[in-house]
Design a protein around this motif. Structure first.
Motif, PDB file in Angstrom:
ATOM      1  N   ALA A   1       2.549  11.937 -19.369  1.00  0.00           N
ATOM      2  CA  ALA A   1       1.739  11.444 -18.252  1.00  0.00           C
ATOM      3  C   ALA A   1       1.102  10.097 -18.604  1.00  0.00           C
ATOM      4  CB  ALA A   1       0.666  12.467 -17.891  1.00  0.00           C
TER       5      ALA A   1
ATOM      6  N   PRO B   1       2.197   5.200 -16.691  1.00  0.00           N
ATOM      7  CA  PRO B   1       1.651   3.879 -16.341  1.00  0.00           C
ATOM      8  C   PRO B   1       2.088   2.776 -17.297  1.00  0.00           C
ATOM      9  CG  PRO B   1      -0.072   5.301 -17.213  1.00  0.00           C
ATOM     10  CD  PRO B   1       1.124   6.168 -16.964  1.00  0.00           C
TER      11      PRO B   1
ATOM     12  N   GLU C   1       0.827  -1.209   0.000  1.00  0.00           N
ATOM     13  CA  GLU C   1       0.000   0.000   0.000  1.00  0.00           C
ATOM     14  C   GLU C   1       0.857   1.253   0.000  1.00  0.00           C
ATOM     15  OE1 GLU C   1      -2.473  -0.439   3.378  1.00  0.00           O
ATOM     16  OE2 GLU C   1      -3.726  -2.029   2.516  1.00  0.00           O
ATOM     17  N   GLU C   2       1.944   1.240   0.754  1.00  0.00           N
ATOM     18  CA  GLU C   2       2.826   2.404   0.787  1.00  0.00           C
ATOM     19  C   GLU C   2       3.527   2.603  -0.547  1.00  0.00           C
ATOM     20  OE1 GLU C   2       3.260   4.735   3.103  1.00  0.00           O
ATOM     21  OE2 GLU C   2       1.590   3.804   4.174  1.00  0.00           O
TER      22      GLU C   2
ATOM     23  N   VAL D   1       2.303   1.728  -3.517  1.00  0.00           N
ATOM     24  CA  VAL D   1       1.287   2.280  -4.429  1.00  0.00           C
ATOM     25  C   VAL D   1       1.045   3.754  -4.139  1.00  0.00           C
ATOM     26  CG1 VAL D   1      -1.121   2.123  -5.135  1.00  0.00           C
ATOM     27  CG2 VAL D   1       0.201   0.035  -4.757  1.00  0.00           C
ATOM     28  N   LYS D   2       0.956   4.102  -2.855  1.00  0.00           N
ATOM     29  CA  LYS D   2       0.755   5.501  -2.464  1.00  0.00           C
ATOM     30  C   LYS D   2       1.909   6.374  -2.943  1.00  0.00           C
ATOM     31  CE  LYS D   2       0.230   8.387   1.673  1.00  0.00           C
ATOM     32  NZ  LYS D   2       0.186   8.376   3.164  1.00  0.00           N
ATOM     33  N   THR D   3       3.136   5.889  -2.772  1.00  0.00           N
ATOM     34  CA  THR D   3       4.302   6.646  -3.202  1.00  0.00           C
ATOM     35  C   THR D   3       4.333   6.814  -4.719  1.00  0.00           C
ATOM     36  OG1 THR D   3       5.536   5.790  -1.307  1.00  0.00           O
ATOM     37  CG2 THR D   3       6.819   6.745  -3.104  1.00  0.00           C
ATOM     38  N   LEU D   4       3.945   5.755  -5.444  1.00  0.00           N
ATOM     39  CA  LEU D   4       3.910   5.849  -6.901  1.00  0.00           C
ATOM     40  C   LEU D   4       2.906   6.893  -7.373  1.00  0.00           C
ATOM     41  CD1 LEU D   4       4.172   2.123  -8.062  1.00  0.00           C
ATOM     42  CD2 LEU D   4       5.814   3.947  -8.467  1.00  0.00           C
ATOM     43  N   LEU D   5       1.727   6.885  -6.784  1.00  0.00           N
ATOM     44  CA  LEU D   5       0.708   7.862  -7.171  1.00  0.00           C
ATOM     45  C   LEU D   5       1.167   9.286  -6.878  1.00  0.00           C
ATOM     46  CD1 LEU D   5      -2.534   6.020  -5.965  1.00  0.00           C
ATOM     47  CD2 LEU D   5      -1.654   6.236  -8.301  1.00  0.00           C
ATOM     48  N   GLU D   6       1.788   9.467  -5.713  1.00  0.00           N
ATOM     49  CA  GLU D   6       2.292  10.797  -5.381  1.00  0.00           C
ATOM     50  C   GLU D   6       3.390  11.224  -6.349  1.00  0.00           C
ATOM     51  OE1 GLU D   6       3.539  10.343  -1.385  1.00  0.00           O
ATOM     52  OE2 GLU D   6       1.527  10.552  -0.523  1.00  0.00           O
TER      53      GLU D   6
ATOM     54  N   VAL E   1       3.829  10.202  -9.491  1.00  0.00           N
ATOM     55  CA  VAL E   1       3.237  10.504 -10.796  1.00  0.00           C
ATOM     56  C   VAL E   1       2.584  11.876 -10.782  1.00  0.00           C
ATOM     57  CG1 VAL E   1       1.442   9.827 -12.430  1.00  0.00           C
ATOM     58  CG2 VAL E   1       2.930   8.083 -11.422  1.00  0.00           C
ATOM     59  N   ALA E   2       1.861  12.185  -9.706  1.00  0.00           N
ATOM     60  CA  ALA E   2       1.211  13.496  -9.604  1.00  0.00           C
ATOM     61  C   ALA E   2       2.239  14.621  -9.597  1.00  0.00           C
ATOM     62  CB  ALA E   2       0.351  13.547  -8.345  1.00  0.00           C
TER      63      ALA E   2
END
Length: 388
Positions: A369, A373, A338-339, A341-346, A348-349
């Motif tokens: 962008a 993915p 989960e961490e 995935v959270k780090t990846l999303l942050e 990418v943003a």
């Protein structure tokens, strides 16, 4: 190369979709573990010598096995441990990249050369070779809700009816009983042995010869006499099972017909296989089983499968046994994922925001962008293809 894909946008989109699909399929196949598999492959040899001291095990078991472990491909190091609890462990580490299955097979072949030199008691207990890790994935404790069972009774039930079922689950490398099962305990009286001129070795020989499975054959079996019409299989007394039967073992006979039996020189009782381990759960008698993960298995899937199987078996448990999960490493794996995935999303943003601030063009920002993915999922596909 860039011009090739710019001139063929449909081909580029199809290739990107194929890469993403391959990555999505690879995510389901990649193993999940608490720690990354960066350590060299390890194979462990475990032997049991009941009642022996650490020095005796070292001289008669551990050193014999170590001396035979020669000529193994990729062997990096070897360590051993001999305990006063009657356990001997030899761990062999191999170079990174060595096939663990091949290493285990070679160790088993070398071990066969040493078995004949080991004490008979060790051979009777069995010597096991495993390629599992040393850490437990899950530990389940079992106790009686009505306190109607002792630790030995619970451990004996787990050993006879639960461990084999759990060990056959996909991804389970090894299942270890943290407790003890039933065993026939024979406590010799030295004074009585001296009075009848017997030694402990005489007791052992008598038990071995009279506690045996006998094949008695048949009456009327082939080649049968002419006219033989009856064929009967003879059933002889099998191995002894009760305390009374063990007490009646004949140790010595005299010319006048008198006999010395085991109950005359020893106290026989049904006790525990070992008294070196004691387990309790919240003050109640209990026993536990520890599950080790097989190499390359999915930790989360294995933990869920073990919990589901125990829950399925629980309605049939005697003594109103209940199970409690006392140790579980799978939540740490889930939290780590989960961490990530959270780090990846942050990440990418942040990348998208930085590109937009510098380019000041929505279309120029959208193209990289979309590529993010595709690249990330393609990485998972490469990991699966490369065997990581």
């Amino acid at each position: 190369m860039a011009r090739f894909f710019i001139d063929r946008p449909i081909f580029a989109w199809v290739l990107a979709i194929v890469v993403m699909l391959a990555g999505l399929l690879a995510i389901e196949r990649l193993p999940l573990e608490q720690y990354p598999d960066i350590a060299p492959p390890r194979v462990s040899i475990n032997a049991t010598y009941p009642g022996a001291s650490a020095k005796t095990i070292e001289d008669s078991v551990t050193q014999v096995i170590e001396q035979k472990m020669k000529g193994l491909d990729g062997l990096l190091s070897m360590s051993s441990n001999s305990s006063s609890a009657g356990q001997a462990t030899v761990s062999l580490s191999f170079n990174a990249g060595t096939n663990a299955d091949v290493a285990q097979m070679q160790v088993q072949n070398k071990l066969q050369q040493a078995l004949s030199q080991l004490p008979q008691a060790v051979q009777n207990q069995g010597v096991t070779v495993t390629k599992t890790g040393t850490d437990f994935l899950v530990i389940l404790s079992f106790y009686s809700a009505t306190d109607s069972a002792t630790s030995i009774q619970i451990g004996d039930y787990l050993n006879s009816s639960v461990l084999d079922i759990v060990s056959r689950l996909d991804g389970v490398g090894d299942v270890q009983l943290l407790g003890t099962g039933h065993a026939m305990r024979i406590w010799l009286d030295p004074a009585r042995l001296a009075a009848v001129a017997l030694m402990p070795s005489d007791i052992s020989s008598a038990i071995t010869s009279q506690n045996a499975q006998v094949s008695a054959g048949q009456v009327g079996g082939l080649p049968a006499a002419p006219g033989q019409q009856l064929n009967v299989t003879i059933t002889a007394r099998s191995k002894l099972q009760s305390v009374r039967e063990f007490r009646e073992i004949v140790l010595k006979t005299a010319s006048d017909g008198s006999a010395v039996r085991l109950g005359d020189v020893a106290r026989v009782e049904l006790g525990g296989d070992s008294y070196t381990i004691g387990t309790r759960f919240k003050g109640r008698p209990s026993a536990a089983m520890g599950i080790k993960l097989a190499q390359g298995a999915n930790a989360i899937a294995v933990a869920d499968a073990v919990k589901a199987k125990v829950a399925e078996l629980q309605p049939g448990f005697p003594y109103q046994l209940r199970s409690e999960l006392t140790y579980d490493t799978s939540p740490f794996v889930k939290i780590s994922i989960e961490e990530v995935v959270k780090t990846l999303l942050e990440a990418v943003a942040l990348v998208v925001v930085v590109m937009y601030l510098f380019m000041q063009n929505l279309r120029a920002t959208l193209i990289p962008a979309i590529a993010v993915p595709v690249v990330l999922l393609g990485t998972f596909g490469v990991l699966a293809a490369a065997g990581y």
